[in-house]
Design a protein around this motif. Structure first.
Motif, short mmCIF file in Angstrom:
data_model
loop_
_atom_site.label_atom_id
_atom_site.label_comp_id
_atom_site.label_asym_id
_atom_site.label_seq_id
_atom_site.Cartn_x
_atom_site.Cartn_y
_atom_site.Cartn_z
N TYR A 145 1.56 8.85 -0.91
CA TYR A 145 0.41 9.12 -1.77
C TYR A 145 -0.04 10.56 -1.58
O TYR A 145 -0.33 11.00 -0.46
CB TYR A 145 -0.74 8.17 -1.44
CG TYR A 145 -1.83 8.17 -2.48
CD1 TYR A 145 -1.78 7.31 -3.57
CD2 TYR A 145 -2.91 9.06 -2.39
CE1 TYR A 145 -2.77 7.32 -4.54
CE2 TYR A 145 -3.90 9.07 -3.36
CZ TYR A 145 -3.83 8.19 -4.43
OH TYR A 145 -4.81 8.21 -5.39
N TYR A 197 0.41 7.83 3.89
CA TYR A 197 -0.60 8.86 3.59
C TYR A 197 -0.77 9.70 4.84
O TYR A 197 -0.95 9.17 5.95
CB TYR A 197 -1.90 8.16 3.20
CG TYR A 197 -3.08 9.06 2.94
CD1 TYR A 197 -3.14 9.86 1.80
CD2 TYR A 197 -4.16 9.09 3.82
CE1 TYR A 197 -4.25 10.66 1.54
CE2 TYR A 197 -5.27 9.89 3.56
CZ TYR A 197 -5.31 10.67 2.43
OH TYR A 197 -6.41 11.46 2.18
N GLY A 249 0.81 -1.22 0.00
CA GLY A 249 0.00 0.00 0.00
C GLY A 249 0.84 1.26 0.00
O GLY A 249 1.84 1.34 -0.71
N THR A 267 5.10 -0.27 1.72
CA THR A 267 4.23 0.89 1.52
C THR A 267 5.02 2.00 0.81
O THR A 267 6.08 2.42 1.25
CB THR A 267 3.69 1.43 2.85
OG1 THR A 267 4.76 1.59 3.79
CG2 THR A 267 2.64 0.50 3.42
N TYR A 315 -1.66 0.12 4.93
CA TYR A 315 -1.45 1.55 5.17
C TYR A 315 -0.39 1.69 6.23
O TYR A 315 -0.36 0.95 7.21
CB TYR A 315 -2.76 2.19 5.62
CG TYR A 315 -2.63 3.59 6.19
CD1 TYR A 315 -2.08 4.63 5.44
CD2 TYR A 315 -3.08 3.88 7.48
CE1 TYR A 315 -1.99 5.91 5.96
CE2 TYR A 315 -3.00 5.16 8.01
CZ TYR A 315 -2.44 6.18 7.25
OH TYR A 315 -2.34 7.44 7.76
N PHE A 355 -7.50 4.03 -2.99
CA PHE A 355 -6.65 2.93 -2.53
C PHE A 355 -7.30 1.58 -2.87
O PHE A 355 -6.63 0.64 -3.30
CB PHE A 355 -6.43 3.00 -1.02
CG PHE A 355 -5.61 4.17 -0.55
CD1 PHE A 355 -4.98 5.03 -1.44
CD2 PHE A 355 -5.45 4.42 0.80
CE1 PHE A 355 -4.23 6.11 -1.00
CE2 PHE A 355 -4.70 5.47 1.25
CZ PHE A 355 -4.09 6.33 0.36
N PHE A 414 -4.71 -1.74 -2.92
CA PHE A 414 -3.94 -1.61 -1.69
C PHE A 414 -4.65 -2.34 -0.55
O PHE A 414 -5.88 -2.22 -0.40
CB PHE A 414 -3.77 -0.14 -1.29
CG PHE A 414 -2.93 0.68 -2.23
CD1 PHE A 414 -2.24 0.11 -3.29
CD2 PHE A 414 -2.83 2.06 -2.06
CE1 PHE A 414 -1.47 0.88 -4.14
CE2 PHE A 414 -2.06 2.84 -2.91
CZ PHE A 414 -1.38 2.25 -3.96
N ASP A 435 -9.63 9.53 -0.93
CA ASP A 435 -8.37 8.86 -1.26
C ASP A 435 -8.39 7.38 -0.90
O ASP A 435 -7.82 6.56 -1.61
CB ASP A 435 -7.21 9.57 -0.58
CG ASP A 435 -6.93 10.94 -1.18
OD1 ASP A 435 -7.09 11.10 -2.40
OD2 ASP A 435 -6.57 11.86 -0.43
#
Length: 841
Positions: free
Chosen positions: A329, A50, A47, A325, A87, A79, A84, A75
């Motif tokens: 993003y 963020y 992922g 990750t 996180y 994902f 994804f 958002d």
């Protein structure tokens, strides 16, 4: 006694696993593999980082009157479309703690709690790093935050007893914090896989002190009753690696920035060699082999192309990584400006091809076996069901059920009738689409598919430079484009039914698989089929009518064009132009000007999407410099470009596009210090400077390495020689114009890199006298590819062998110059060089 000891050992070693299996918490087995407690299956996740709950992203939301929760909703939906399921965020402890480490219940913590709730709703799990040590300013100045990190700073936080006590207190409270949206404490959150104690600690002192520091943190976390794996960053300060291995942690975290950071321009050239291998220097350490491994951050920074991420994911899996990750993003609401981390750029709407590349990388993480080795570059550009191509700027996944691609592809899926998911950009055997947004096709049931089409995201300029919220790097355009879908399951004629709210397009039907489409979500229904699905139906982790995209931000027409610098006499030239407009331009042309004030017009023909092409014949290329305008017609009126011109017959340097016309016999300049030095990829040198010479006002770049070791730099000249490629085969030698510094000679390796990554070079001895130093092209031999820009972490290799033994030097494919300054063998000192030009003659 023996029976009791056996029972005790079983309780000590099997007990935690038994607990994990009962609770489904992740555990780390004897081989260093994370597994789910309930199923014992390997943990796999992929992922992004963020940051909307914290720091700059949160401030920008408030500044632009954006609700942070709405931004998170939008958002996280994207994902889900990118596949994804992981996180990660380094929590800005400085915003949610006081100097004693007490947790502050404020808007930032609330926003994090909300983000975690939304991740859970989409089936996305997470890894949390409670301590960041960062101030909250970047890219602005730090604010006066209340936390211990601001009081002590990172260095003191690793050594100061009061700072250490504050961190331990903070960790205890953080893990015990109950998320009000879920009613569950972080320590018990079933979707929280693991904790990473802190972000990029950089320890000094002794390994034993590092062990003690880590164990103190772990003890405070275990006091909460948390059984989850605890990780620590072991890719920094690796001289203290034994201190990490001796600590009470279950795994190590890693990063990878294979193209460095902050080049301040887009990096060009074949970068697949840079990501060929994630080589961990302590991989053979027995204690390390029993530790789980995850990637907390990675990116090919300053790279705007789409081919590279699956190759990175492949190398991570070979190195034993289970989670990864991307960093970071970009929140959609200000991705137009790319201001949060300008060396990175990732967003489904604004960087659709790169985002699709991440989607494919996620598939790599979930399908390539742990530690699977696919060999070395270039053999590993096709691996399992994946393929990456620098030349095509393409990454793709082709399986029986899935077809995902990042650019136009000629690949034909083995059985289109068995496909259940297609996502892509551009044209393929299944979908043809002229827009510049990503699209997704998902099979809901036999004869029924969901289509999602995102609006066009167009870059107006290099997004990796010096950015601000007042500067628009990219625009969004909702424009109608033709689309063709060739799926046996749908047949030739099918219904297109709008789903998303606000989509006013009436239901329509395809004609021979083709239809016009605007951004939105749709249901494609085969003729004669009735579906059980409707707009409000749930499907996997989405609702069918969901759609998230910014409105059109294109307010005027942009003509994007970069002139070819030099062209060969006696050949026609293709002028390529992007005309970014709300609707297709009525007419467009290139007006070539002559010294006599006359002009000749050549039509710009629409190629696809926003791309146009004009062919300028040989007889229009008169003189040493050709000057021209681009003229378009909109609403019956002409517009002239460059935009500052007022008269279509003006021909001075500032109001025209220009290109030089040179005889085929003329030398080909592949590097000019005066114009190209800022595009050099090289380690920073504070002693380096560009100086003017008395020789016709030319410039030289002085490179004086600070250490007696190899110093390399690279320059991609592909665009620079685009109009002279036909002349390359007549050239016989590679020539360096300049001199050595400090009145000493200097050994310099000059090398040419082909688009396939092969490198051929030779060593030239540069003297203190200014002049031309050359090597015959026939004398170039296979040499190493230097990994530039230098990567993070710094333990990754400096030089790579990328040229197969069977390779033959191909002058027609060269596109990059590599210059390596080498220390003297006898003294181990290094003189340095002053470089003016490098040419092919």
């Amino acid at each position: 006694m023996k029976l009791f000891e056996t029972f005790l050992l079983f309780f000590l070693f099997a007990g935690p696993i038994a607990f994990s299996q009962k609770s489904n918490d992740v555990y780390v087995d004897k081989d260093g593999v994370m597994r789910w407690g309930a199923s014992n299956k390997e943990v796999q996740g992929f992922g992004a980082n963020y940051t909307v709950p914290f720091a700059y992203a949160y401030r920008v939301a408030k500044q632009l009157n954006v609700n942070p929760e709405k931004a998170i909703d939008d958002d996280v939906y994207h994902f889900s479309r990118l596949g994804f399921d992981l996180y990660r965020v380094h929590v800005w402890d400085t915003e949610i703690s006081d100097t004693l480490g007490n947790l502050l219940e404020n808007e930032h913590l609330k926003s994090l709690d909300y983000a975690l709730k939304k991740m859970k709703e989409r089936g996305i799990k997470f890894v949390l790093t409670p301590i960041a040590y960062w101030g909250n300013g970047w890219p602005e100045k730090d604010e006066k935050t209340p936390g211990f990190s601001r009081k002590y700073g990172k260095a003191a936080c690793l050594t100061n007893p009061d700072a250490i006590k504050a961190q331990q207190n903070y960790l205890f409270q953080f893990l015990n914090h109950v998320n009000p949206y879920t009613g569950v404490a972080y320590k018990n959150e079933p979707d929280l896989i693991a904790f990473e104690i802190s972000n990029e600690p950089q320890h000094g002192r002794k390994a034993s002190e590092v062990t003690a520091f880590i164990n103190g943190m772990v003890t405070s976390m275990r006091k909460t009753g948390c059984k989850k794996p605890v990780f620590y960053n072991i890719s920094h300060s690796i001289h203290l690696a034994q201190g990490y291995f001796d600590a009470d942690i279950q795994g190590g975290t890693f990063q990878w920035y294979p193209t460095g950071l902050q080049s301040k321009h887009e990096i060009m050239g074949n970068l697949l060699p840079n990501v060929d291998d994630y080589n961990i220097p302590f991989a053979a350490n027995p204690k390390f082999q029993k530790m789980a491994k995850i990637v907390y951050e990675f990116d090919a920074a300053d790279v705007g192309r789409s081919y590279i991420y699956p190759a990175m994911a492949r190398s991570f899996r070979t190195a034993g990584m289970q989670l990864a990750t991307h960093f970071a993003y970009d929140p959609t609401f200000f991705a137009y400006a790319n201001t949060e981390y300008d060396t990175h750029y990732m967003n489904l709407v604004y960087t659709p091809q790169k985002a699709l590349s991440l989607k494919i990388a996620s598939e790599v993480f979930h399908n390539v076996p742990l530690y699977k080795d696919f060999g070395k570059f270039p053999a590993d550009t096709s691996f399992s069901d994946f393929r990456v191509s620098y030349g095509e700027d393409l990454a793709e996944l082709v399986t029986k059920e899935k077809f995902i691609y990042t650019n136009n592809t000629a690949t034909i899926p083995p059985n289109a009738g068995s496909l259940e998911h297609i996502s892509g950009f551009g044209n393929s055997a299944i979908v043809k689409y002229e827009g510049t947004g990503a699209y997704f096709l998902d099979k809901l049931e036999s004869g029924v598919w969901r289509l999602e089409v995102l609006p066009d995201g167009i870059w107006l300029e290099d997004p990796f430079g010096f950015n601000s919220l007042d500067k628009t790097l990219a625009v969004i355009n909702w424009r109608k484009w033709p689309m063709s879908v060739q799926l046996p399951d749908l047949g030739n004629d099918f219904e297109i039914k709008p789903l998303n709210a606000g989509n006013t397009n009436p239901p329509s039907k395809s004609s021979n698989n083709t239809f016009d489409i605007t951004p939105g979500t749709y249901m494609l229904i085969k003729k004669g089929v009735s579906s059980k699905f409707n707009a409000d139906s749930k499907w996997k982790n989405i609702t069918l009518n969901e759609f998230v995209a910014p409105s059109t931000t294109l307010k005027k027409t942009y003509v994007l064009h970069k002139p070819i610098q030099e062209v060969s006499a006696g050949q026609s030239v293709d002028i390529k132009v992007q005309i970014v407009s709300l609707k297709q331009t009525e007419a467009a042309l290139v007006r070539v000007l002559s010294k006599e004030g006359q002009s000749a017009d050549f039509k710009l023909t629409h190629e696809s999407g926003y791309h146009y092409l004009a062919k300028i014949p040989v007889n229009a290329l008169n003189g040493e410099v050709v000057k021209y305008h681009i003229i378009i017609e909109e609403n019956g009126a002409e517009k002239h470009y460059p935009e500052q011109i007022t008269n279509a017959t003006e021909s001075d340097d500032e109001t025209t596009f220009q290109m030089r016309v040179l005889p085929k016999s003329a030398l080909v300049t592949i590097f000019n210090a005066g114009t190209d030095h800022e595009q050099l990829l090289r380690p920073y040198l504070k002693t380096s400077q560009l100086t003017s010479t008395s020789d016709n006002g030319t410039s030289v770049l002085n490179i004086s390495p600070e250490k007696p070791e190899d110093y390399a730099m690279r320059y991609n000249f592909k665009d620079k020689i685009a109009g002279r490629t036909g002349d390359l085969l007549s050239k016989k030698k590679l020539v360096f114009y300049g001199h050595s510094l400090n009145q000493k000679s200097c050994a310099v390796e000059l090398a040419l890199i082909g688009k396939d990554g092969s490198v051929f070079g030779a060593t030239v001895n540069i003297e203190a006298k200014n002049g031309a130093y050359s090597v015959l092209l026939d004398d170039l031999k296979k040499v190493d590819f230097v990994s530039l820009p230098r990567p993070y972490p710094g333990f990754l290799p400096y030089a790579l062998a990328t040229t197969p033994d069977s390779s033959v030097f191909d002058l027609s494919s060269i596109e990059t110059l590599q210059i390596s300054i080498m220390p003297a063998q006898e003294t181990k000192s290094i003189a340095g060089i002053a470089i003016g030009f490098v040419t092919l003659e």
